[in-house]
Each structure stands twice: as C-alpha cells, then as structure tokens.
Design a protein around this motif. Structure first.
Motif, PDB file in Angstrom:
ATOM      1  N   GLU A  65      30.210  -8.186  27.587  1.00 55.24           N
ATOM      2  CA  GLU A  65      31.126  -9.053  27.089  1.00 55.24           C
ATOM      3  C   GLU A  65      31.190 -10.296  27.826  1.00 55.24           C
ATOM      4  OE1 GLU A  65      35.130  -8.087  25.274  1.00 55.24           O
ATOM      5  OE2 GLU A  65      35.647  -8.849  27.232  1.00 55.24           O
ATOM      6  N   ILE A  66      31.136 -11.749  27.107  1.00 56.87           N
ATOM      7  CA  ILE A  66      31.400 -12.858  28.004  1.00 56.87           C
ATOM      8  C   ILE A  66      32.513 -13.487  27.540  1.00 56.87           C
ATOM      9  CG2 ILE A  66      30.119 -15.108  28.189  1.00 56.87           C
ATOM     10  CD1 ILE A  66      27.567 -13.572  27.177  1.00 56.87           C
ATOM     11  N   VAL A  67      33.455 -13.984  28.612  1.00 58.92           N
ATOM     12  CA  VAL A  67      34.685 -14.749  28.402  1.00 58.92           C
ATOM     13  C   VAL A  67      34.236 -16.254  28.656  1.00 58.92           C
ATOM     14  CG1 VAL A  67      36.941 -15.019  28.623  1.00 58.92           C
ATOM     15  CG2 VAL A  67      35.953 -12.649  29.012  1.00 58.92           C
ATOM     16  N   LEU A  68      34.710 -16.903  27.366  1.00 58.91           N
ATOM     17  CA  LEU A  68      34.634 -18.334  27.531  1.00 58.91           C
ATOM     18  C   LEU A  68      35.800 -19.181  27.441  1.00 58.91           C
ATOM     19  CD1 LEU A  68      31.554 -19.337  25.094  1.00 58.91           C
ATOM     20  CD2 LEU A  68      31.470 -19.420  27.694  1.00 58.91           C
ATOM     21  N   ASN A  69      36.050 -20.159  28.294  1.00 59.77           N
ATOM     22  CA  ASN A  69      36.914 -21.209  28.308  1.00 59.77           C
ATOM     23  C   ASN A  69      36.743 -22.275  27.316  1.00 59.77           C
ATOM     24  OD1 ASN A  69      39.096 -23.216  28.627  1.00 59.77           O
ATOM     25  ND2 ASN A  69      38.839 -23.189  30.658  1.00 59.77           N
ATOM     26  N   ILE A  70      37.452 -22.411  26.295  1.00 62.54           N
ATOM     27  CA  ILE A  70      36.940 -23.295  25.054  1.00 62.54           C
ATOM     28  C   ILE A  70      37.717 -24.482  24.827  1.00 62.54           C
ATOM     29  CG2 ILE A  70      35.255 -21.551  23.963  1.00 62.54           C
ATOM     30  CD1 ILE A  70      37.624 -21.178  21.629  1.00 62.54           C
ATOM     31  N   GLY A  71      38.730 -24.462  25.826  1.00 67.33           N
ATOM     32  CA  GLY A  71      39.630 -25.448  25.615  1.00 67.33           C
ATOM     33  C   GLY A  71      40.717 -25.587  24.657  1.00 67.33           C
ATOM     34  N   TYR A  72      40.932 -24.029  24.055  1.00 64.61           N
ATOM     35  CA  TYR A  72      41.882 -23.636  23.206  1.00 64.61           C
ATOM     36  C   TYR A  72      42.909 -22.879  23.943  1.00 64.61           C
ATOM     37  CZ  TYR A  72      43.330 -21.907  18.630  1.00 64.61           C
ATOM     38  OH  TYR A  72      44.284 -21.566  17.544  1.00 64.61           O
ATOM     39  N   LYS A  73      43.942 -22.557  23.057  1.00 65.64           N
ATOM     40  CA  LYS A  73      45.103 -21.895  23.698  1.00 65.64           C
ATOM     41  C   LYS A  73      45.041 -20.395  23.827  1.00 65.64           C
ATOM     42  CE  LYS A  73      46.948 -20.755  19.099  1.00 65.64           C
ATOM     43  NZ  LYS A  73      48.358 -20.995  18.290  1.00 65.64           N
ATOM     44  N   SER A  74      43.564 -20.037  23.270  1.00 64.28           N
ATOM     45  CA  SER A  74      43.047 -18.743  23.694  1.00 64.28           C
ATOM     46  C   SER A  74      41.531 -18.689  24.183  1.00 64.28           C
ATOM     47  CB  SER A  74      43.110 -17.981  22.603  1.00 64.28           C
ATOM     48  OG  SER A  74      44.267 -17.627  21.774  1.00 64.28           O
ATOM     49  N   ASP A  75      41.225 -17.832  24.996  1.00 67.82           N
ATOM     50  CA  ASP A  75      39.775 -17.943  25.301  1.00 67.82           C
ATOM     51  C   ASP A  75      38.967 -17.354  24.376  1.00 67.82           C
ATOM     52  OD1 ASP A  75      40.472 -18.679  28.037  1.00 67.82           O
ATOM     53  OD2 ASP A  75      40.715 -16.703  28.673  1.00 67.82           O
ATOM     54  N   GLY A  76      37.487 -17.625  24.164  1.00 61.52           N
ATOM     55  CA  GLY A  76      36.756 -17.116  23.495  1.00 61.52           C
ATOM     56  C   GLY A  76      35.979 -16.105  23.912  1.00 61.52           C
ATOM     57  N   ILE A  77      35.343 -15.107  22.981  1.00 61.45           N
ATOM     58  CA  ILE A  77      34.972 -13.651  23.716  1.00 61.45           C
ATOM     59  C   ILE A  77      33.519 -13.623  22.930  1.00 61.45           C
ATOM     60  CG2 ILE A  77      34.989 -11.465  23.717  1.00 61.45           C
ATOM     61  CD1 ILE A  77      36.843 -12.735  25.426  1.00 61.45           C
ATOM     62  N   ILE A  78      32.541 -13.470  23.375  1.00 65.93           N
ATOM     63  CA  ILE A  78      31.238 -13.099  22.901  1.00 65.93           C
ATOM     64  C   ILE A  78      30.763 -11.590  23.290  1.00 65.93           C
ATOM     65  CG2 ILE A  78      28.909 -13.754  22.685  1.00 65.93           C
ATOM     66  CD1 ILE A  78      29.599 -16.768  23.557  1.00 65.93           C
ATOM     67  N   THR A  79      30.618 -10.860  22.274  1.00 69.42           N
ATOM     68  CA  THR A  79      30.092  -9.608  22.736  1.00 69.42           C
ATOM     69  C   THR A  79      28.963  -9.389  22.681  1.00 69.42           C
ATOM     70  OG1 THR A  79      30.043  -8.921  20.391  1.00 69.42           O
ATOM     71  CG2 THR A  79      32.294  -8.533  21.216  1.00 69.42           C
ATOM     72  N   ARG A  80      28.253  -8.324  23.154  1.00 73.19           N
ATOM     73  CA  ARG A  80      26.825  -8.110  23.382  1.00 73.19           C
ATOM     74  C   ARG A  80      25.903  -8.369  22.320  1.00 73.19           C
ATOM     75  NH1 ARG A  80      25.912  -2.671  25.301  1.00 73.19           N
ATOM     76  NH2 ARG A  80      25.705  -3.435  27.632  1.00 73.19           N
ATOM     77  N   SER A  81      26.509  -7.742  21.073  1.00 75.51           N
ATOM     78  CA  SER A  81      25.881  -7.864  19.646  1.00 75.51           C
ATOM     79  C   SER A  81      26.000  -9.292  19.318  1.00 75.51           C
ATOM     80  CB  SER A  81      26.429  -6.851  18.821  1.00 75.51           C
ATOM     81  OG  SER A  81      27.866  -7.127  18.522  1.00 75.51           O
ATOM     82  N   GLU A  82      26.657 -10.042  19.686  1.00 74.36           N
ATOM     83  CA  GLU A  82      26.781 -11.643  19.084  1.00 74.36           C
ATOM     84  C   GLU A  82      26.227 -12.500  20.068  1.00 74.36           C
ATOM     85  OE1 GLU A  82      27.820 -12.615  16.361  1.00 74.36           O
ATOM     86  OE2 GLU A  82      28.576 -10.663  15.531  1.00 74.36           O
ATOM     87  N   TYR A  83      25.519 -11.619  21.132  1.00 74.09           N
ATOM     88  CA  TYR A  83      24.894 -12.766  22.100  1.00 74.09           C
ATOM     89  C   TYR A  83      23.308 -12.411  21.890  1.00 74.09           C
ATOM     90  CZ  TYR A  83      22.999 -14.938  26.252  1.00 74.09           C
ATOM     91  OH  TYR A  83      22.329 -15.846  27.223  1.00 74.09           O
ATOM     92  N   THR A  84      22.870 -11.366  21.691  1.00 68.71           N
ATOM     93  CA  THR A  84      21.311 -10.948  21.530  1.00 68.71           C
ATOM     94  C   THR A  84      21.286  -9.610  20.586  1.00 68.71           C
ATOM     95  OG1 THR A  84      19.420 -10.129  22.939  1.00 68.71           O
ATOM     96  CG2 THR A  84      21.490  -9.477  23.621  1.00 68.71           C
TER      97      THR A  84
END
Length: 373
Positions: free
Chosen positions: A34-53
């Motif tokens: 899992e990857i956690v991103l600060n996207i400038g929104y009130k919530s963080d963004g999450i990228i799971t393994r299957s959504e990365y590769t």
C-alpha cells in the motif's frame, strides 16, 4: 456576516475532487502492499498493490519511497474508510492506450519485453497495457517452442486495437518479412558468381547444407563440399557455424554454393605430379568387378584395372584388395582433359633377373650338351 469556523475555513481551502480525476500527491507512507499519498484533500489517497502494478508479488517499498511525487487516478472519493481510493496502474493504462492508439494509427514499430509466454503466443506490456502477439505472428517461420523469448525485448507493430474489449494485438512477423526482403535485395545487388562470402550453417541434410548468407539461403550440395568425397554432410558441418563459401551459380532467388575453390583444385598441377611412369601411393577407395578406384589425394582418383593388379590372374579386385588399403602402383596413363589416371601394380612386379656372367651361361650350355651325348 458571520465568521467562519476554523474547520470551515480549512475545508474550503482544500480542493474538491471527483471520480475519474487525475490528482498529484506526495508519498507520505509506503508499505509492502500500500502507498499513502497526501493529495491536498481532506483525506489521504491510498494506492493498493493491485492498483499500482500487474505484478502480484511486488514489494512496493522497493518501488516507491516517502517524499516521491506521483500522479494517480481517482477511483472512489470515499473508499468506505474515509480515504480516497487511487490507481496508478489505471492512469498508466489510460495513457498507454492513448500511446498505443497513436502507434496503431501510425504503424509505429514498438519495442517491449516479453513478460509471459503463453500456449498461443507472447504477452508484452507497454505502459501498463498488455499486448498479445499470437504464435502465428511471432516469426516468419513456424516455431514450436516460444520459451526462448521469455524476458527478451522484441519489436512489433499493433495490428488490432480495441481497448474496450481489452484486445490489443501485436505482429512481429511482418517486420521480419520486410527486414528479410530488404536484406535479400541488398544481398543480390552485392553478390555475383565467383565471389567468396561468409555465411552461417542454417540446416544440414543428407544431400547438403543450407547456408544463411544474410538475406537469402544458399545450397551447398554434398558434391560441392570438397574436391574429395563427403559421405555424410552431418559429420562435416554443424548448425550455427560460420563458413566461407564460393558463389557457384545464381538462378533467380536460388544460390548454388561450393567449397571447391579454384586455387585448391588438385588437378591444377596434376600433369607433373601424376605423369605416366611416376610411381605413386594411394588408398583403395571403392571397388567394382572390373577394377579398383584408388584415391591419390582428395579429389584425385585413379583406376587400377583388375588386369593390372597382379601378374597372376585375379577374378575380382576384392579377392586381393581391401577398402582403405594403401597400395603402390605405377602410372601408365594420364588424361588431363578427362581427369583420368590409369595405374598398374603389375608393372612394378619384379622382372626375372637376367644372368649377368656370360661364363656361367656357357658352362650351363656345355653341361646340357654333354648330358645329351
């Protein structure tokens, strides 16, 4: 005018996002799956393994690092846990589809690594988009085993593009055909009868060997492999070895090759070497009922007639001689025009010794005369 609360001001300062939107964020945490991103929104963004590769066992900590900036596609504004579900893979696929569509329309030659060998062909990936190359379009010749392509980079063109049905077809065969046609054209413009060229042994048969000259194959017939005899081409040549050959003939797209180079012709100085009267040695190469053929050197055979084998009567050469036997004989005839040489072992047989002392002969005659009286 009422004053806004701190929470309201903070919320208004944050951007709004929608499903399908592309956002940019900074990596603030990375786990194996899992990857956690600060996207400038009130919530963080999450990228799971299957959504990365597409690689199911990939360790994301080796691919992405805290502080990295990356783009992703919004899948859900709220994934059910108050976070934004993102996809890096789908964004790459969208861009990949656009890239492949352009390549399809322009018939652009692409290069990609084979990520999977299937029963029916090969699978390659271009910018997260899978492309299937059917076995029939992998090569211009039939290949039963495609495993040799695993992990290798290959060139191809897109011949069918239908992203809605997830159907993108690649073709390597037409590139190989076009390349060989160009090489063949260049080859035939360059070579002519009498040239010496280098090639690679492509296939060996009982009757000869096919040599890849780089654009076209030439046939090296068994009769042209040596000035001497070659019983089995497979014992002389191996697939893949380099060989220098002589262009003997060109008929259309057919090229006849030879290893009988003029400068190595054993008959070039045969007139002096095998002049009548010379004594030579050779090996019995083959026999018939009328005589034996003796190899004096590779490419030069001579006939030893059955009547010239011995002073004694010989019915068949095989009664006296054996294949491979070394013999010594005298040359009794040399025909350079027809490349024929006749031998005689009988001519070397010891002649009866003549008496050299006349007195001895006289004594013998007198003795005989006295015995008759």
């Amino acid at each position: 005018m009422s004053e806004l609360s701190f929470e309201q001001m903070l919320e208004e300062s944050l951007k709004t996002i929608r499903t399908g939107e592309v956002v940019t964020g900074k990596v603030i945490d990375v786990k194996e799956d899992e990857i956690v991103l600060n996207i400038g929104y009130k919530s963080d963004g999450i990228i799971t393994r299957s959504e990365y590769t597409n690689e199911s066992n990939a360790d994301l900590t080796t691919l992405v690092h805290v502080g990295d900036e990356m783009e992703a596609k919004v899948i859900k504004v709220n994934d059910g846990e108050g976070q934004v579900a993102l996809s890096y893979r789908r964004l790459a696929a969208d861009r990949g589809n656009k890239r492949l569509e352009e390549a399809f329309n322009n018939q652009e030659v692409l290069t990609a690594k084979v990520v999977q060998v299937l029963d029916g062909g090969l699978s390659v990936v271009v910018e997260e988009t899978r492309i299937f190359i059917p076995a029939s379009l992998v090569s211009d010749t039939y290949e039963k085993d495609l495993s040799k392509y695993a992990g290798k980079e290959i060139e191809f063109v897109i011949t069918e593009f239908n992203p809605r049905r997830h159907r993108v077809i690649g073709d390597r065969k037409q590139l190989m055909i076009a390349k060989k046609a160009a090489m063949q054209k260049e080859l035939f413009e360059r070579i002519q009868v009498g040239d010496t060229v280098e090639g690679t042994v492509k296939n060996v048969t009982d009757f000869g060997a096919f040599i890849d000259l780089g654009g076209a194959d030439g046939l090296l017939h068994i009769s042209e492999m040596s000035w001497g005899r070659v019983e089995n081409p497979k014992k002389v040549f191996k697939t893949g070895e380099k060989v220098k050959v002589l262009i003997k003939d060109i008929q259309g797209e057919k090229i006849a090759l030879s290893l009988k180079f003029p400068e190595t012709n054993p008959w070039a100085n045969a007139a002096e070497k095998y002049a009548a009267g010379n004594v030579v040695t050779g090996h019995v190469a083959r026999m018939t009922d009328f005589g034996a053929f003796v190899e004096l050197e590779p490419g030069v055979d001579a006939l030893l007639h059955v009547s010239q084998i011995s002073k004694e009567h010989v019915d068949k050469p095989s009664d006296v001689l054996k294949i491979g036997q070394e013999i010594e004989a005298k040359i009794v005839d040399f025909n350079e025009a027809d490349h024929k040489i006749s031998l005689s072992m009988k001519a070397l047989a010891a002649a009866p010794k003549e008496t050299e002392d006349p007195d001895v002969a006289d004594v013998d005659i007198e003795a005989v005369a006295n015995s008759e009286n």
